[in-house]
Design a protein around this motif. Sequence first.
Motif, short mmCIF file in Angstrom:
data_model
loop_
_atom_site.label_atom_id
_atom_site.label_comp_id
_atom_site.label_asym_id
_atom_site.label_seq_id
_atom_site.Cartn_x
_atom_site.Cartn_y
_atom_site.Cartn_z
N UNK A 108 14.52 18.92 -5.39
CA UNK A 108 13.65 18.49 -4.06
C UNK A 108 13.74 19.11 -3.25
N UNK A 109 12.41 19.25 -1.62
CA UNK A 109 12.69 20.18 -0.66
C UNK A 109 12.70 19.25 0.33
N UNK A 110 14.09 18.29 0.95
CA UNK A 110 14.38 17.39 1.80
C UNK A 110 13.16 18.25 3.42
N UNK A 114 9.15 3.89 7.44
CA UNK A 114 8.24 3.17 6.63
C UNK A 114 7.46 4.53 4.84
N UNK A 115 8.30 6.01 5.15
CA UNK A 115 7.30 6.61 4.71
C UNK A 115 8.42 7.14 4.12
N UNK A 116 8.28 7.96 2.52
CA UNK A 116 9.55 9.18 2.28
C UNK A 116 9.24 10.45 2.17
N UNK A 117 9.93 10.83 1.14
CA UNK A 117 9.64 12.41 2.14
C UNK A 117 9.24 12.28 0.02
N UNK A 118 8.89 11.54 -0.59
CA UNK A 118 8.10 11.77 -2.45
C UNK A 118 7.25 10.60 -2.22
N UNK A 119 6.71 10.83 -3.31
CA UNK A 119 5.57 10.12 -3.47
C UNK A 119 6.06 8.23 -3.78
N UNK A 120 5.29 7.21 -3.43
CA UNK A 120 5.66 6.34 -4.01
C UNK A 120 5.98 6.07 -5.73
N UNK A 121 4.54 6.51 -5.64
CA UNK A 121 3.89 5.92 -7.33
C UNK A 121 5.45 6.94 -8.28
N UNK A 135 0.54 -1.84 -0.08
CA UNK A 135 0.21 -0.12 -0.43
C UNK A 135 0.83 0.90 0.45
N UNK A 136 0.55 2.28 0.95
CA UNK A 136 1.16 3.12 0.82
C UNK A 136 2.91 3.06 1.99
N UNK A 137 2.51 1.95 2.46
CA UNK A 137 3.97 1.65 3.22
C UNK A 137 5.57 1.34 2.59
N UNK A 140 15.68 6.32 -7.48
CA UNK A 140 15.06 7.81 -7.36
C UNK A 140 15.47 8.63 -5.98
N UNK A 141 15.78 7.29 -5.04
CA UNK A 141 17.05 7.98 -3.64
C UNK A 141 18.47 8.95 -3.90
#
Length: 146
Positions: A61-63, A74-81, A12-14, A51-52
Amino acid sequence: MGMTYWLNVRDGDMIESEENDLSATCKLTDALDKMCLEIGLLAVSEFVDSTEMSMEYDDEFDLPDDEDEFYDEGKRPYPLDEMRWCEANSGLDTFQALQARLSNAPDSFELEPDEIDMLAAELDEIIELLQAAAGQGHTFHLELLG
């Protein structure tokens, strides 16, 4: 440290990240790709997401200052898609074929014995993770890190 891969599974989103370096697989990607082409399977590089890496070298990218908080959840500072995600089953096909080739014809890899051992261990680990991911219908990628 040189470049390496981490295997990430998406639920999902994780992201579930196995933070084990797959540096032999990373270092040998070109050779493995060549072998995949001979066998007629998707190349290892098809499963790689960078991506990373692009983010680290891209000022657009503004981190957030505390990017650890993303990793903790388990989230990233950008959309997983925006990342590249692949079917676990197609990864399994490729890595199981490479594993079979490695155990049946290690010479065809033209590697040092210790490289063969490292690669064999990494392939075992990748396959185990992908079997679990495929069983749950999850997608995955090999995240390129440097």
